[in-house]
Design an enzyme around this catalytic site. Structure first.
Site, PDB file in Angstrom:
ATOM      1  N   HIS A  72       2.348   4.819   7.493  1.00 14.12           N
ATOM      2  CA  HIS A  72       2.258   5.267   5.935  1.00 14.12           C
ATOM      3  C   HIS A  72       1.349   6.311   5.914  1.00 14.12           C
ATOM      4  CE1 HIS A  72       3.841   1.528   4.426  1.00 14.12           C
ATOM      5  NE2 HIS A  72       3.537   0.937   5.650  1.00 14.12           N
ATOM      6  N   ASN A 104       6.799   4.436   0.558  1.00 16.05           N
ATOM      7  CA  ASN A 104       5.987   3.833  -0.615  1.00 16.05           C
ATOM      8  C   ASN A 104       4.936   4.842  -1.060  1.00 16.05           C
ATOM      9  OD1 ASN A 104       4.510   3.048   1.954  1.00 16.05           O
ATOM     10  ND2 ASN A 104       3.847   1.280   0.993  1.00 16.05           N
ATOM     11  N   HIS A 189      11.400  -4.549   5.706  1.00 15.39           N
ATOM     12  CA  HIS A 189      10.233  -5.354   5.432  1.00 15.39           C
ATOM     13  C   HIS A 189      10.781  -6.777   4.948  1.00 15.39           C
ATOM     14  CE1 HIS A 189       6.112  -6.095   3.548  1.00 15.39           C
ATOM     15  NE2 HIS A 189       6.790  -6.737   2.937  1.00 15.39           N
ATOM     16  N   HIS A 242       7.697  -4.874  11.436  1.00 16.69           N
ATOM     17  CA  HIS A 242       6.487  -5.711  11.939  1.00 16.69           C
ATOM     18  C   HIS A 242       6.798  -7.310  11.895  1.00 16.69           C
ATOM     19  CE1 HIS A 242       6.653  -5.671   7.388  1.00 16.69           C
ATOM     20  NE2 HIS A 242       5.992  -4.860   7.305  1.00 16.69           N
ATOM     21  N   ASN A 288      -0.299  -6.889   6.030  1.00 16.35           N
ATOM     22  CA  ASN A 288       0.906  -7.713   5.512  1.00 16.35           C
ATOM     23  C   ASN A 288       2.157  -7.103   6.551  1.00 16.35           C
ATOM     24  OD1 ASN A 288       2.908  -9.378   4.560  1.00 16.35           O
ATOM     25  ND2 ASN A 288       3.111  -7.860   2.556  1.00 16.35           N
ATOM     26  N   ASP A 315       2.369   0.582  11.977  1.00 14.55           N
ATOM     27  CA  ASP A 315       2.095   0.314  10.596  1.00 14.55           C
ATOM     28  C   ASP A 315       0.773   0.912  10.233  1.00 14.55           C
ATOM     29  OD1 ASP A 315       2.628  -0.554   8.113  1.00 14.55           O
ATOM     30  OD2 ASP A 315       2.291  -2.865   8.476  1.00 14.55           O
ATOM     31  N   HIS A 319      -6.313   2.360   3.601  1.00 11.83           N
ATOM     32  CA  HIS A 319      -6.689   2.338   2.348  1.00 11.83           C
ATOM     33  C   HIS A 319      -8.155   2.833   2.176  1.00 11.83           C
ATOM     34  CE1 HIS A 319      -3.271   0.087   1.041  1.00 11.83           C
ATOM     35  NE2 HIS A 319      -3.296  -0.649   2.274  1.00 11.83           N
ATOM     36  N   PHE A 333      -3.232  -4.772   1.109  1.00  8.52           N
ATOM     37  CA  PHE A 333      -2.860  -5.283   2.430  1.00  8.52           C
ATOM     38  C   PHE A 333      -2.783  -3.888   3.383  1.00  8.52           C
ATOM     39  CE2 PHE A 333      -1.131  -8.688  -0.083  1.00  8.52           C
ATOM     40  CZ  PHE A 333      -1.400  -9.780   1.088  1.00  8.52           C
TER      41      PHE A 333
END
Ligand SMILES: NC(=O)N[C@@H](CC(=O)O)C(=O)O
Ligand SMILES: [Zn+2]
Ligand SMILES: [Zn+2]
Length: 441
Positions: A72, A104, A189, A242, A288, A315, A319, A333
């Site tokens: 991400h 996302n 996912h 994942h 997650n 993954d 954050h 998550f």
């Protein structure tokens, strides 16, 4: 530019290390000389009239550049968590030369313009190769399919709503049929929303102890089972994100045994940590899928060993500290992954003798290249000059304050590890090196 890496320890495919001198010209590996050849003489012979940058890799492992097919980067829209510049810098520091980023973002990568924006920013940031995924459904809401044709034309390499599961089976079946007709993979996912409402950790010891609602293993495996049936019906290449549970693994194993085109990935944290390791209500341990039971951890390790799970991904999910400070129940998550992945796995599985070095390197280079049909992931004459130099000896303590990623959200703070990437080379250019960082400091 010409690059000459001498005295490299290179795996031969059979877990044997051989000394090689690697000659790089025009973005690719031009010659691969055996170690008994004299490096100084080779330099004179092949470098005459050229400006050659030399790297002495004596005592170091040199692998194909690491590949991470699940990350991400947060841009556009969540630049306070990460940007394409900081994310790719972090990837380079972790030894990765190719990464595939999830859609996302804000806006969601559900349109051609956003795919192009990601590719343009990645070209500008220049560190590593970025392959964008596009969303399956508009805004990842699960209601309406995106324009697969336009997204593929813009450069998307596969379709996924990562961050959420596609709840509606007909929607997923339509997506798979369309993707199959375009020879594109669907990456899932796997999570049934109805089973996870309001839960932040897995159903297990930790949840019981703290009186928390748990995320059950079936919430993942139900989607895996459903999607395997849909993949069988549509013929699509279906890739499971994942994987974290014994139940999912059982289903993938069965699907593979009957010839369904399914592949799967696992993250370092699901191979190393269980819910019983969570020290307290600290959201740096919240991701997650969640950390599952020790039994699931062992199932994941065995599945990677026997090929049921094909590849390792991080993954990487940065954050901000403010977001993670909201506590176990309210924080988002996700944990960061680039800068600890290889050292963690090397220390935990290769140093301990459970895995061969070859197996670890393959699951992070040639295997992802095979699964996603990439031209990289190999160290041989004529291959793209994406390479990682790794120091297998020096111990270093994980210190998030030194991370290149904006995200400091890791459960591995203060772990002492070996296997630290030292130099990362993309298309024959050094995009990160430990020395450069050290001398800058
Ligand atoms: N893995 C996570 O815990 N979080 C990811 C979403 C995802 O990968 O599902 C994120 O975008 O933060
Ligand atoms: Zn996900
Ligand atoms: Zn993800």
């Amino acid at each position: 530019m010409t690059l000459f890496i001498k005295n490299a320890n290179v795996l031969n495919g059979n877990n044997e290390l051989k000394i090689k001198h690697i000659w790089i010209e025009n973005n690719s590996i031009k010659h691969l000389f055996t170690g008994d050849q004299n490096a100084a003489e080779l330099l004179v012979q092949y470098g005459a009239g050229k400006e050659v940058t030399e790297i002495d890799a004596s005592g170091k492992l040199v692998t194909p550049g690491l590949i991470d097919m699940h990350v991400h980067l947060r841009e556009p829209g969540f630049e306070h968590k990460e940007t394409i510049a900081t994310g790719t810098a972090s990837a380079a520091k972790g030894g990765f030369t190719t990464i595939a980023c999830m859609p996302n973002t804000r806006p969601v990568t559900d349109n051609a313009d956003t795919v192009k924006l990601v590719l343009d920013k990645a070209a500008e940031a220049g560190s590593v190769k970025v392959l964008p995924y596009a969303a399956i459904t508009l805004n990842e809401l699960g209601r309406e399919l995106t324009d697969f044709t336009a997204l593929k034309a813009a450069g998307a390499i596969g379709f996924t709503d990562d961050g959420v599961g596609v709840q509606n089976a007909q929607m997923m079946k339509n997506a798979m049929a369309l993707a199959a007709s375009m020879d594109m993979p669907v990456i899932a996912h796997c999570e049934d929303d109805s089973l996870v409402v309001g839960a932040s950790v897995s159903e297990g010891e930790f949840a019981r102890k703290h009186g928390l609602k748990g995320i059950p293993n079936e919430s993942e495996a139900i989607h895996v089972g459903r999607d395997i049936l849909l993949a069988e019906a549509t013929g699509v290449h279906y890739h499971v994100c994942h994987v974290s549970t014994e139940q999912s693994i059982r289903l993938i194993r069965l699907a593979k045994s009957i010839g369904v085109k399914v592949t799967a990935e696992v993250c370092p944290h699901h191979l190393i940590l269980s819910d019983e390791d969570i020290p307290g209500m600290d959201a740096n341990w919240k991701m997650n899928p969640p950390l599952r039971t020790p039994r699931d951890v062992e199932a994941c390790i065995q599945a990677l060993e026997d090929g049921t799970i094909d590849i390792i991904v991080t993954d990487h999910a940065p954050h901000s500290e403010e977001e993670k400070a909201k506590g176990m129940e309210l924080a988002p998550f996700g944990i960061v992954g680039f800068e600890t992945a290889f050292p963690l796995l090397y220390t935990k599985f290769v140093k301990t003798g459970r895995w061969s070095l070859q197996m670890l390197v393959d699951r992070m280079t040639s295997d992802p290249a095979k699964v996603f049909r990439l031209p990289t992931g190999r160290l041989e004459q004529g291959a793209p000059a994406d390479l990682t130099v790794i120091d297998l000896e020096t111990e270093q303590v994980v210190d998030p304050t030194t991370f290149a990623t904006k995200g400091k959200n890791t459960p591995f703070t203060n772990w002492t590890l070996q296997g630290w990437p030292q130099t990362t080379i993309v298309d024959g250019q050094v995009v990160w090196s430990q020395e450069a960082t050290a001398s800058k400091a």
